[in-house]
Scaffold this motif. Structure first.
Motif: not given
Length: 285
Positions: A106-112, A179-181
């Motif tokens: 559900x996201x392409x954002x890197x998870x830190x 917005x991310x959701x």
């Protein structure tokens, strides 16, 4: 010069037992159970095993086996999702919020960092060999919509897609905001079971979640009139913020009793980025 990964008899017995139990992450208590003896004696043995690069201490009292295929490497953090799960394996827990979004695509954002929800636990942050693990708590009565998911390095407990959406609507601060959701829900909208999503929204017993779920479903063109009516029948006269991480401003939406403090342009941009990221991740034909 790096030390040789030699194994004494006790260390070899410990590793054999742990492998038999299919356990790569273990506690001091596990080691005492397997080897016998006092905690002090076993702790000294583990300290020597760490010096030889056989194990890595993730945090006080918790260790991970260093795979032999890593050769002379002496520090190994393991899969962050599996590590977070194993740190709380004696409790009801599940990977949640932004981490669950990543697991479900559900996201392409890197998870830190890794977010995990643990039953009846106070919030805290744990650092395990450089991995930041954010712990949040919920009453055990709110543990539903959770299952096992298998990875190469083991299984983890994780919220399903619908529960992930509901958790994120309850705590937008743990997943990057509304917005991310919205973008993440759009990415998996074909997988979302709307009846279950509505059930979860009503079951979580947080009024703002019902409002946000209705707004989200409408904006993503999810569900039918029956779904919407079930949510609307649970609304109160109180208005809630669409995104509590954003300033208290914006227009009022009377249908869902929300103050829409996230611009439509911001949501569209998040969806467009998600669409591009998803397209870039697909194999060329």
């Amino acid at each position: 010069m790096k030390s040789m990964k030699t194994l004494g008899r006790s260390t070899a017995s410990l590793l054999t037992a742990l492998h038999d139990e299919r356990r790569t992450i273990f506690s001091l208590d596990d080691a005492v159970r397997i080897l016998g003896g006092t905690k002090k004696t076993v702790s000294n043995l583990l300290s020597k095993a760490q010096q030889r690069g056989v194990v890595t201490r993730l945090r006080r009292g918790t260790y991970i086996l260093v795979p032999f295929e890593l050769g002379s490497e002496s520090v190994y953090a393991g899969d962050p999702w599996v590590v977070a799960d194993r740190l709380f394996e004696d409790k009801q827990r599940y990977l949640s919020h932004g981490t669950a979004m990543a697991i479900h695509g559900m996201t392409q954002q890197p998870q830190i960092l890794v977010t995990i929800t643990v039953a009846d636990r106070y919030p805290e942050t744990i650092f395990a060999q450089g991995t930041e693990i954010r712990v949040t708590g919920l009453p055990i009565s709110q543990f539903f919509g959770i299952g096992r998911k298998w990875f190469e390095h083991g299984y983890v407990m994780v919220s399903d897609v619908e529960r992930t959406i509901i958790d994120c609507l309850r705590r937008p601060d743990l997943c990057g905001g509304f917005s991310e959701i919205a973008a993440g829900t759009w990415m998996v909208k074909e997988k979302v079971k709307t009846k279950k999503l509505v059930d979860y929204a009503l079951q979580i017993k947080t009024k703002a979640v019902v409002n946000r779920t209705g707004f989200l479903m409408a904006s993503c063109d999810l569900g039918d009139e029956e779904d919407m009516q079930r949510l609307r029948s649970a609304l109160t006269d109180t208005y809630h913020l669409l995104d509590p991480t954003m300033p208290d401003d914006g227009r009022f939406n009377s249908r869902w009793r929300l103050r829409v403090n996230v611009s439509e342009e911001e949501t569209r941009m998040a969806r467009a980025k998600a669409r591009r990221d998803l397209s870039d991740s697909l194999p060329a034909l």
